[in-house]
Design an enzyme around this catalytic site. Structure first.
Site, short mmCIF file in Angstrom:
data_model
loop_
_atom_site.label_atom_id
_atom_site.label_comp_id
_atom_site.label_asym_id
_atom_site.label_seq_id
_atom_site.Cartn_x
_atom_site.Cartn_y
_atom_site.Cartn_z
N HIS A 82 75.49 -41.58 -79.99
CA HIS A 82 74.92 -42.42 -78.63
C HIS A 82 73.52 -41.96 -78.61
O HIS A 82 73.36 -41.06 -78.47
CB HIS A 82 75.64 -42.37 -77.69
CG HIS A 82 75.85 -43.57 -76.67
ND1 HIS A 82 76.63 -44.72 -77.08
CD2 HIS A 82 75.01 -43.91 -75.80
CE1 HIS A 82 76.22 -45.64 -76.36
NE2 HIS A 82 75.38 -45.26 -75.37
N SER A 183 77.96 -42.89 -67.99
CA SER A 183 78.22 -44.33 -68.77
C SER A 183 78.49 -43.92 -70.35
O SER A 183 79.30 -44.52 -70.87
CB SER A 183 76.90 -44.94 -68.49
OG SER A 183 76.72 -45.94 -69.32
N LYS A 187 82.28 -44.01 -72.47
CA LYS A 187 82.54 -44.93 -73.51
C LYS A 187 82.86 -44.07 -74.86
O LYS A 187 83.68 -44.29 -75.40
CB LYS A 187 81.05 -45.60 -74.10
CG LYS A 187 80.80 -46.72 -73.12
CD LYS A 187 79.73 -47.49 -73.88
CE LYS A 187 78.31 -46.91 -73.49
NZ LYS A 187 77.70 -47.18 -72.32
#
Ligand code: URA
Length: 436
Positions: A82, A183, A187
């Site tokens: 990410h 955040s 995920k």
């Protein structure tokens, strides 16, 4: 408990308890707490911060707001990656197939554009038919059969983050270490990968503008990962200038495809090789980064990375023909070159200004739910350290309308700094943060 009391407590700089955070997150995910209260709360968090403990509670509450995947029955180990968000960052689209081509399964849940930073899902959706809304069962089944998934947050997985992310995008509440950390990590925890590579960007085109802030964000995410039993490495990477050349959804998709064809811009290729190498080490497919990078180079040279991109596009319902013919992706009707006003050396290509200009061209959103225009964006033709001559192209603007082109012209004319004195290229990376 009442939502307004929790907002007031954060407004007054007090620390929230785990039950308060859980109440707020669940209430928002279920629709009992409306957007306007969530916006006020997010702004209070942005202004007053959160302790590491509050951030961990927030992450776990968001991860628990939907289903959590257990990948152990599907693959022996899956890695995820990410990025904390940047301009021209199409890394996942090239790296996921490369990692898979090197024999390591990847299950990745991506996001949409956020503020001035583009989002992988918006880029992928420039491929006609490409589905980013896989259900939990589809995610698991594709990971098992193909060993690779690049999907969005379905309603099933970390839905609280899905809602809050869209809200933060348009309420000026992106740039907050606890909100970004929770955040991203919610995920990642919900998607179930055992090993995670975080690409934490720093610079004017990142949410963390200083290296110190980026390190803080990286350390927080690494420690949240460790608490959840995940093996996490964060790489600190530069975002003072856009990554690669393309900024804008279809343009970036094209650049990712060209990269897998062996024709990518040097900085982006280098970035992808390093990220792939790191992921292969995290996933125990390589012993050293050098070995992982070599495997990644092999997957680029043989074209197996490109083959895996085709398999990914096919599995998710997209038009595979665009991978062979990227010129079939959407093109903007207007293309205009912005030239260097003088000869000299490029000292700055301000990523933030390029990203914000791309949003105004239509590549990002101004309000929740806005449609984005896949075709528009900016090609960035120079890098810091380059020598340029008077009149040489600095940018190509891909616009839909004359009005947005004229805005882009004036904004981009101030986005570069060119001086007589030579200057060094910017580094791509600033180091690693992991739990060791
Ligand atoms: N990426 C995310 O998923 N969330 C953020 O808040 C920033 C980048």
């Amino acid at each position: 408990m009442r939502a307004v009391e929790i907002i007031e407590k954060k407004r007054d700089g007090l620390e929230l308890t785990q039950p308060e955070i859980e109440f707020f997150v669940q209430g928002y995910a279920l629709g009992d707490i409306p957007d306007y209260q969530a916006s006020a709360w997010a702004m209070a968090v942005l202004l007053n911060g959160m302790s590491a403990e509050e951030t961990t509670f927030l992450t776990l509450a968001m991860a628990d707001s939907g289903e959590k995947l257990d990948l152990s029955g599907v693959v022996d180990i899956a890695v995820d990656k990410h990025s904390s968000g940047g301009v021209g960052d199409k890394t996942s689209i090239a790296v996921v197939p490369l990692v898979r081509a090197c024999g390591l399964p990847v299950g990745k849940m991506s996001g949409r554009g956020l503020g001035f930073s583009g989002g992988t899902l918006d880029k992928l959706e420039s491929i006609p038919g490409f589905r980013t809304d896989l259900t939990k069962d589809e995610f698991l089944s594709q990971l098992g059969s193909l060993g690779m998934v690049l999907s969005g947050q379905s309603v099933d997985l970390a839905p609280a983050d899905g809602k809050l992310y869209a809200l933060r995008d348009v309420t000026g509440t992106v740039q907050s270490i606890p909100l970004i950390a929770s955040s991203i990590m919610s995920k990642k925890i919900a998607a179930g990968a055992q090993a995670i590579l975080l690409d934490v960007k720093t610079g004017n085109g990142a949410f963390m503008t200083t290296l110190e802030e980026a390190r803080k964000l990286a350390s927080l995410m690494v420690s949240i990962g460790a608490l959840s039993g995940r093996s996490v490495t964060a790489i600190l990477s530069d975002m003072n200038q856009p990554l690669g050349e393309a900024v804008g959804n279809a343009l970036e998709m094209k650049e990712a495809i060209h990269t897998l064809m062996g024709r990518g811009p040097a900085d982006f290729v280098e970035h992808c090789l390093e990220i792939t190498g790191q992921m292969l080490v995290l996933g125990h497919r390589a012993d050293t980064i050098a070995e992982g990078r070599k495997m990644a180079e092999g997957a680029l040279e043989t074209g197996s990375g490109l083959e895996y991109l085709k398999k990914l596009v096919e599995a998710q319902g997209g038009d595979v023909a665009v991978v062979d013919h990227p010129d079939r992706l959407a093109e903007a009707p207007i293309k205009a070159v912005i030239e260097a006003p003088q000869s000299g050396y490029v000292h700055e290509v301000n990523a933030r200004q390029v990203g914000e200009t791309a949003v105004v061209l239509g590549a990002g959103r101004s309000k929740k739910g806005d449609e984005i225009d896949p075709a528009v964006g900016i090609s960035v033709m120079v890098k810091v350290g380059d020598r340029v001559e008077d009149g040489q192209p600095l940018f190509v603007v891909h616009a839909r309308e004359e009005s947005t082109l004229s805005y882009a012209r004036s904004r981009l004319s101030g986005a570069t700094k060119i001086f007589d004195k030579a200057c060094e290229p910017l580094p791509l990376f600033y180091g690693l943060v992991n739990s060791d």
